[in-house]
Motif scaffolding. Sequence first.
Motif, PDB file in Angstrom:
ATOM      1  N   MET A  38      -3.600   0.557  11.297  1.00  0.00           N
ATOM      2  CA  MET A  38      -4.257   0.529   9.992  1.00  0.00           C
ATOM      3  C   MET A  38      -4.250   1.923   9.372  1.00  0.00           C
ATOM      4  N   LEU A  39      -3.890   2.004   8.108  1.00  0.00           N
ATOM      5  CA  LEU A  39      -3.952   3.288   7.404  1.00  0.00           C
ATOM      6  C   LEU A  39      -5.407   3.665   7.152  1.00  0.00           C
ATOM      7  N   GLN A  40      -5.698   4.960   7.161  1.00  0.00           N
ATOM      8  CA  GLN A  40      -7.041   5.442   6.830  1.00  0.00           C
ATOM      9  C   GLN A  40      -6.939   6.281   5.567  1.00  0.00           C
ATOM     10  N   ALA A  41      -7.789   5.997   4.591  1.00  0.00           N
ATOM     11  CA  ALA A  41      -7.799   6.797   3.361  1.00  0.00           C
ATOM     12  C   ALA A  41      -9.201   7.358   3.172  1.00  0.00           C
ATOM     13  N   SER A  42      -9.304   8.689   3.099  1.00  0.00           N
ATOM     14  CA  SER A  42     -10.626   9.283   2.882  1.00  0.00           C
ATOM     15  C   SER A  42     -10.593  10.271   1.727  1.00  0.00           C
ATOM     16  N   LYS A  43      -9.494  10.242   0.957  1.00  0.00           N
ATOM     17  CA  LYS A  43      -9.390  11.157  -0.183  1.00  0.00           C
ATOM     18  C   LYS A  43      -9.064  10.329  -1.422  1.00  0.00           C
ATOM     19  N   ILE A  44      -9.684  10.705  -2.539  1.00  0.00           N
ATOM     20  CA  ILE A  44      -9.416  10.001  -3.792  1.00  0.00           C
ATOM     21  C   ILE A  44      -9.050  11.022  -4.852  1.00  0.00           C
ATOM     22  N   VAL A  45      -8.040  10.704  -5.640  1.00  0.00           N
ATOM     23  CA  VAL A  45      -7.637  11.575  -6.746  1.00  0.00           C
ATOM     24  C   VAL A  45      -7.949  10.813  -8.030  1.00  0.00           C
ATOM     25  N   PRO A  46      -9.050  11.206  -8.745  1.00  0.00           N
ATOM     26  CA  PRO A  46      -9.433  10.453  -9.942  1.00  0.00           C
ATOM     27  C   PRO A  46      -8.290  10.392 -10.951  1.00  0.00           C
ATOM     28  N   GLN A  47      -7.913   9.179 -11.301  1.00  0.00           N
ATOM     29  CA  GLN A  47      -6.864   8.910 -12.302  1.00  0.00           C
ATOM     30  C   GLN A  47      -5.542   9.584 -11.950  1.00  0.00           C
ATOM     31  N   GLY A  48      -5.364   9.923 -10.666  1.00  0.00           N
ATOM     32  CA  GLY A  48      -4.100  10.510 -10.223  1.00  0.00           C
ATOM     33  C   GLY A  48      -3.824  11.881 -10.813  1.00  0.00           C
ATOM     34  N   GLN A  49      -4.878  12.578 -11.258  1.00  0.00           N
ATOM     35  CA  GLN A  49      -4.698  13.879 -11.913  1.00  0.00           C
ATOM     36  C   GLN A  49      -4.011  14.864 -10.974  1.00  0.00           C
ATOM     37  N   GLY A  50      -2.988  15.540 -11.504  1.00  0.00           N
ATOM     38  CA  GLY A  50      -2.296  16.560 -10.728  1.00  0.00           C
ATOM     39  C   GLY A  50      -1.163  16.004  -9.880  1.00  0.00           C
TER      40      GLY A  50
ATOM     41  N   ALA B 257       2.401  13.805  -9.432  1.00  0.00           N
ATOM     42  CA  ALA B 257       3.567  13.500 -10.270  1.00  0.00           C
ATOM     43  C   ALA B 257       3.480  12.047 -10.733  1.00  0.00           C
ATOM     44  N   PRO B 258       3.517  11.829 -12.065  1.00  0.00           N
ATOM     45  CA  PRO B 258       3.376  10.446 -12.586  1.00  0.00           C
ATOM     46  C   PRO B 258       4.372   9.472 -11.959  1.00  0.00           C
ATOM     47  N   VAL B 259       5.573   9.933 -11.664  1.00  0.00           N
ATOM     48  CA  VAL B 259       6.578   9.025 -11.100  1.00  0.00           C
ATOM     49  C   VAL B 259       6.150   8.557  -9.705  1.00  0.00           C
ATOM     50  N   LEU B 260       5.503   9.438  -8.933  1.00  0.00           N
ATOM     51  CA  LEU B 260       5.022   9.046  -7.602  1.00  0.00           C
ATOM     52  C   LEU B 260       3.892   8.034  -7.720  1.00  0.00           C
ATOM     53  N   VAL B 261       3.010   8.258  -8.684  1.00  0.00           N
ATOM     54  CA  VAL B 261       1.883   7.339  -8.883  1.00  0.00           C
ATOM     55  C   VAL B 261       2.403   5.966  -9.312  1.00  0.00           C
ATOM     56  N   ARG B 262       3.384   5.969 -10.226  1.00  0.00           N
ATOM     57  CA  ARG B 262       3.947   4.700 -10.706  1.00  0.00           C
ATOM     58  C   ARG B 262       4.601   3.919  -9.574  1.00  0.00           C
ATOM     59  N   ARG B 263       5.246   4.622  -8.661  1.00  0.00           N
ATOM     60  CA  ARG B 263       5.955   3.942  -7.564  1.00  0.00           C
ATOM     61  C   ARG B 263       5.051   3.585  -6.397  1.00  0.00           C
ATOM     62  N   ALA B 264       3.837   4.106  -6.375  1.00  0.00           N
ATOM     63  CA  ALA B 264       2.946   3.905  -5.224  1.00  0.00           C
ATOM     64  C   ALA B 264       2.563   2.430  -5.097  1.00  0.00           C
TER      65      ALA B 264
ATOM     66  N   VAL C 164      -5.495   8.553  -1.126  1.00  0.00           N
ATOM     67  CA  VAL C 164      -4.499   9.250  -0.310  1.00  0.00           C
ATOM     68  C   VAL C 164      -4.836   9.000   1.153  1.00  0.00           C
ATOM     69  N   THR C 165      -3.883   8.456   1.913  1.00  0.00           N
ATOM     70  CA  THR C 165      -4.129   8.166   3.331  1.00  0.00           C
ATOM     71  C   THR C 165      -3.872   9.418   4.160  1.00  0.00           C
ATOM     72  N   GLN C 166      -4.278   9.343   5.431  1.00  0.00           N
ATOM     73  CA  GLN C 166      -4.128  10.497   6.323  1.00  0.00           C
ATOM     74  C   GLN C 166      -2.684  10.941   6.459  1.00  0.00           C
ATOM     75  N   ASP C 167      -1.734  10.000   6.357  1.00  0.00           N
ATOM     76  CA  ASP C 167      -0.325  10.407   6.478  1.00  0.00           C
ATOM     77  C   ASP C 167       0.299  10.770   5.126  1.00  0.00           C
ATOM     78  N   GLY C 168      -0.558  10.865   4.083  1.00  0.00           N
ATOM     79  CA  GLY C 168      -0.052  11.314   2.779  1.00  0.00           C
ATOM     80  C   GLY C 168       0.442  10.201   1.865  1.00  0.00           C
ATOM     81  N   THR C 169       0.296   8.950   2.307  1.00  0.00           N
ATOM     82  CA  THR C 169       0.696   7.824   1.458  1.00  0.00           C
ATOM     83  C   THR C 169      -0.252   7.718   0.266  1.00  0.00           C
ATOM     84  N   LEU C 170       0.328   7.489  -0.921  1.00  0.00           N
ATOM     85  CA  LEU C 170      -0.480   7.287  -2.124  1.00  0.00           C
ATOM     86  C   LEU C 170      -0.659   5.788  -2.358  1.00  0.00           C
ATOM     87  N   LEU C 171      -1.858   5.397  -2.751  1.00  0.00           N
ATOM     88  CA  LEU C 171      -2.144   4.005  -3.103  1.00  0.00           C
ATOM     89  C   LEU C 171      -2.853   3.995  -4.444  1.00  0.00           C
ATOM     90  N   ARG C 172      -2.257   3.311  -5.426  1.00  0.00           N
ATOM     91  CA  ARG C 172      -2.851   3.289  -6.766  1.00  0.00           C
ATOM     92  C   ARG C 172      -3.838   2.126  -6.860  1.00  0.00           C
TER      93      ARG C 172
END
Length: 196
Positions: free
Chosen positions: A1-13, A15-22, A64-72
Motif C-alpha cells: 500500500m502506498l503511504q501519502a503524508s504530504k499534500i501540495v495545495p492545488q499542486g502549486q510549484g 510542473a503542470p504536465v506532471l499534475v495532469r498526468r498523475a 505525494v506518496t513516500q516514493d514520490g508518486t503524485l496523486l491528483r
Amino acid sequence: MLQASKIVPQGQGLAPVLVRRAPTVTLDWDIRQKSRFDAESSDGQKVGVFLPRGTVVRGGDVLVTQDGTLLRVVAAPQPVLRITACTDYHHSHTHDPSFDLMRAAYHLGNRHVPIELRPDHLKIEPDHVLADMLRSMHLQVAEVREPFEPEGGAYGHGAGGHAHGHGHAHGHDHGHGHAHAHDHRHGHGHHNHDHG
C-alpha cells in the motif's frame, strides 16, 4: 500500500504536465475533511493517507506518496442541495434575487452547516429541514449530484486546525516560518471560529 503524508495545495510549484498526468483519487467531502483515510487511485493502487490533523483536502490538491508518486485529488460528485434565487415571482418591483441568496447564506451560517458559496447559487449537504426553511424564504432548492467544496472556517475541523496552527506561533519566534506555512494551508476564515 502506498503511504501519502504530504499534500501540495492545488499542486502549486509542481510542473503542470506532471499534475495532469498523475493518477487521480476521487474523494467526497466526508473523506476530504479527514486527516487519515484509505483511498484507491485511478490506476488501482491502494493508498493510505496520513495528513496533519485539521487538514482539509480540496479538489485539485496533490497528494505525494513516500516514493514520490503524485496523486491528483478529484472532488467526487455527491448528493447536495443546490440553492438558487427565484426570479419568477414579482413580490415587488425592487426585489433583488441576490439578496435572497445572501439572506439564505446568513441563516445557514448561523446553523454552522458547511456551505459552498457561488456567485449565483449556494450548495449544502442534503437536509430536508433546511430545504423547507429555504423554500419558505422563496428560494429554489434542487437535489443534484455535484462536487462539494464548502468554505473553510467556522465549523468543526476549521476551529481545531486553527488551534493547532496557533500553538506553533506562541513564544517561538524561530518557528514563525513553520507556523505561517501551516496556517496558510488551512485557507481563509479561521478568525471567526466558533466552538459551538
